[in-house]
Design an enzyme around this catalytic site. Structure first.
Site, short mmCIF file in Angstrom:
data_model
loop_
_atom_site.label_atom_id
_atom_site.label_comp_id
_atom_site.label_asym_id
_atom_site.label_seq_id
_atom_site.Cartn_x
_atom_site.Cartn_y
_atom_site.Cartn_z
N GLU A 1 0.90 -1.17 -0.07
CA GLU A 1 -0.09 -0.03 -0.05
C GLU A 1 0.93 1.43 -0.02
O GLU A 1 1.25 2.07 1.08
CB GLU A 1 -1.13 -0.05 1.08
CG GLU A 1 -2.35 0.69 0.94
CD GLU A 1 -2.05 2.16 0.96
OE1 GLU A 1 -1.23 2.79 0.21
OE2 GLU A 1 -3.18 2.73 1.66
N GLU B 1 4.35 8.51 -3.76
CA GLU B 1 5.20 8.07 -2.66
C GLU B 1 6.35 7.03 -2.88
O GLU B 1 6.98 6.22 -2.06
CB GLU B 1 4.47 7.42 -1.59
CG GLU B 1 3.24 8.19 -0.94
CD GLU B 1 2.67 7.39 0.16
OE1 GLU B 1 2.83 6.07 0.49
OE2 GLU B 1 1.60 8.06 0.93
#
Length: 636
Positions: free
Chosen positions: A144, A153
């Site tokens: 995730e 990210e």
């Protein structure tokens, strides 16, 4: 031991993981993190659990042991899901030391210590083999690593490295696939956050500098809750376009790429903004889907799963372009290893990587996007113009204190005798001088590069401040989780609460409340007043009182904002933009964030004035800080 913290690169918008020293105070990182938001996202958790169970079943059906690598494990939730689904062993990688320590406690509390190993490293530092972090390569990859932009990210480099060094060939992945969607629109309100528009001031049209008009703008994504943007506020020029997909069970490349979608314009208008979101398929067949599509795309809006850790993306084109209904166009998305950007091109057969836009005018480094929106807000401008007109005289000498403010220019246009614009940064001074030159106002006011506390009367040509004009510009997230999908995650709640008690418990967090559905349970109430015509007091300023609850519901916190009384009849609000409805519906400023004080646990409001909100605020002039405390009290 290393402590890695995410830091946004102010130039590129990328999220960089920075190693901090042992003395680094990470309490605010934890207090304002999204860990609890993710665990409260029931739709996300259920879809992950179903996808993990299906992946384990596929591996077991091949007669293999299920060895899982969970990158970015956080609380260890997905690893515990995997073991509960039948995985034989799980390596849970977490780079943020406090979170890794919490994961160890959570795994132990739930009885999985013998099957889950928490590794406090960046995944690119994990080793495999005898004496390594992992005994063998994994055959199920669970991650995730996604943000609102999907790859912001650093998901792509992490996937790329994992497939090369940590995963078996032909492995399973949860999620299995991600798909990015986009729609080209004309959205004047959103576009006002990207470019400075001409501003009318008493018949004078103040124009933006040419360098600002030509600039492509800030390079980073604008992530907002598109569900709170009414569909009637924008005009779709394209259909919803499927821009690209990527499969995570196969090797992933982080090299720059471009993808185009050709379409026929379905309406005429100014192509300004691209609205974008993504969904993830948890299984190869695409039967388990978690989508970020906004509420107004749903046939039944009540089925929309509210989430705050993932929102939707707004991208501004480098320049607005006229599109006519029936035109054949090509919308291109390009990406590197951490960000996306869009461009509109004529119908073309050839795809090419379009260079990433960046700010060349410096204005987008001085003014944030909401600040651009404020400067373009005609109602707000009108308030300041009316206020200035009521106080300015032919002999007025004005001092403007605020980086990048246009108020000093307004004062000059309204007839002030002398105007000084105080800028504490070279960039803001440069932008104001560009605006003056673009409007043939060079020399009309004196722009000073000096901090307010360093200002002397010599800087003002001998003028004192007495009797003159001073222009100043107003400058469910916390709920504990307890259990999530049947797993005890209270150590994380404890970790966050400790950080809140240490750093944040008496502070208000900044949140743009126009993006959040909320109801007012009390009337708006003034809790502290500052008189800007007087000297700042040397002693602390205290304020205490109560506000009755007049509507029933659960109170999750208190909202604080400033209302600036420019004159006796002109007020500018940074919070509520109009009266609260009888049902408690609020209309918040789209340009400013409000301060939100979250209660440790919800307060029950009966709505009949039997309960009240008690407040205590202390303003510390020496540090410019406000300590605050709120609680629910009975009025009986």
């Amino acid at each position: 031991m290393k402590t890695f913290c995410g830091r946004a690169n102010p130039t590129t918008g990328a999220l960089d993981w920075v190693e901090e020293s042992e003395e680094y105070d990470y309490h605010q990182e934890i207090a304002r993190s999204c860990y609890a938001d993710m665990l409260h996202d029931k739709d996300r958790n259920e879809k992950y659990y179903r996808g993990i169970r299906a992946a384990v079943e596929r591996v077991k059906a091949r007669g293999e042991q299920a060895v899982v690598l969970d990158i970015g494990t956080g609380t260890g939730l997905l690893s515990m899901m995997a073991v509960s689904a039948g995985a034989d062993y799980c390596y849970a990688v977490e780079v943020f030391r406090p979170m890794a320590e919490a994961a160890v406690c959570i795994v132990e509390r739930n009885g999985f210590s013998n099957k889950i190993k928490v590794i406090n490293k960046h995944s690119t530092e994990v080793t495999v083999g005898l004496g390594g972090d992992m005994e063998t390569r994994a055959n199920i990859l669970i991650t995730e690593l996604f943000d609102t932009e999907l790859i912001g990210e650093g998901a792509l480099p992490s996937y790329e490295h994992a497939h090369l060094h940590l995963m078996q060939e032909g492995c399973e992945a949860v999620p299995h696939r991600a798909t990015v969607y986009a729609q080209l629109v004309q959205a004047d309100q959103l576009w006002s956050w990207a470019q400075l528009q001409p501003i009318e001031v008493t018949g004078f049209k103040l124009l933006p500098p040419p360098a600002v008009r030509r600039c492509a703008g800030a390079p980073s994504v604008c992530d907002i809750q598109l569900s709170q943007v009414p569909p009637e506020s924008f005009t779709p020029l394209s259909p919803l376009c499927t821009m690209f997909s990527m499969e995570f069970s196969k090797p992933v490349s982080s090299t720059p790429q471009s993808h185009s979608c050709r379409f026929v314009a379905q309406a005429s208008g100014q192509a300004q903004v691209v609205l974008s979101w993504w969904d993830i398929d948890m299984d190869p067949k695409g039967t388990i889907v978690c989508t970020l599509a906004p509420r107004w795309t749903y046939d039944n809006p009540r089925c929309y799963p509210w989430r705050d850790h993932w929102m939707q993306s707004v991208y501004f084109l480098p320049a607005e372009e006229r599109v006519m209904e029936g035109d054949e166009c090509s919308l291109t998305v390009s990406h590197d290893d951490y960000s996306l950007w869009f461009s509109l091109q004529p119908h073309s057969e050839k795809e090419a990587v379009v260079s990433r836009p960046y700010c060349t005018c410096q204005a987008h480094l001085v003014w944030t996007r909401p600040r651009f929106g404020e400067l373009n807000d005609t109602q707000r401008t009108d308030c300041y113009v009316r206020a200035l007109r009521s106080v300015l005289k032919a002999d007025s000498v004005c001092l403007g204190v605020s980086d990048g403010s246009l108020l000093p220019i307004f004062a000059h246009l309204l007839g002030a005798n002398k105007v000084y614009s105080l800028e504490s940064s070279g960039l803001s001074k440069q932008i104001i001088e560009q605006v003056l030159e673009a409007n043939s106002l060079k020399g009309a006011l004196q722009v000073l590069l000096v901090r307010p506390e360093q200002l002397t009367t010599d800087d003002l040509g001998g003028f004192g401040a007495h009797g003159r004009a001073l222009l100043q510009v107003p400058g469910g997230i916390r709920a504990p989780c307890g259990t999530c999908q049947g797993f005890d995650v209270r150590p994380m709640d404890k970790m966050i609460q400790q950080s809140l008690d240490f750093r944040e418990s008496r502070e208000a967090e900044p949140h743009a409340l126009w993006e959040y559905p909320c109801r007012a349970l009390t009337p708006p109430y003034p809790v502290m007043t500052f008189d800007f015509t007087q000297l700042v007091p040397e002693e602390p300023l205290n304020s205490e009182g109560t506000v009755p609850f007049i509507r029933s519901g659960l109170c999750h916190g208190v909202v604080l904002w400033m209302e600036y009384q420019l004159t006796d009849h002109v007020t500018v609000s940074t919070g509520l933009m109009g009266p609260v409805t009888e049902q408690g519906t609020c209309h918040w400023s789209p340009h400013r964030k409000q301060g939100v004080y979250f209660s440790p646990s919800p307060w029950d409001s009966p709505g009949d004035s039997r309960a009240a909100l008690s407040y205590s605020l202390t303003f510390e002039p020496s540090v410019g800080d406000i300590r605050m405390d709120f609680c629910s009290t009975s009025t009986l």
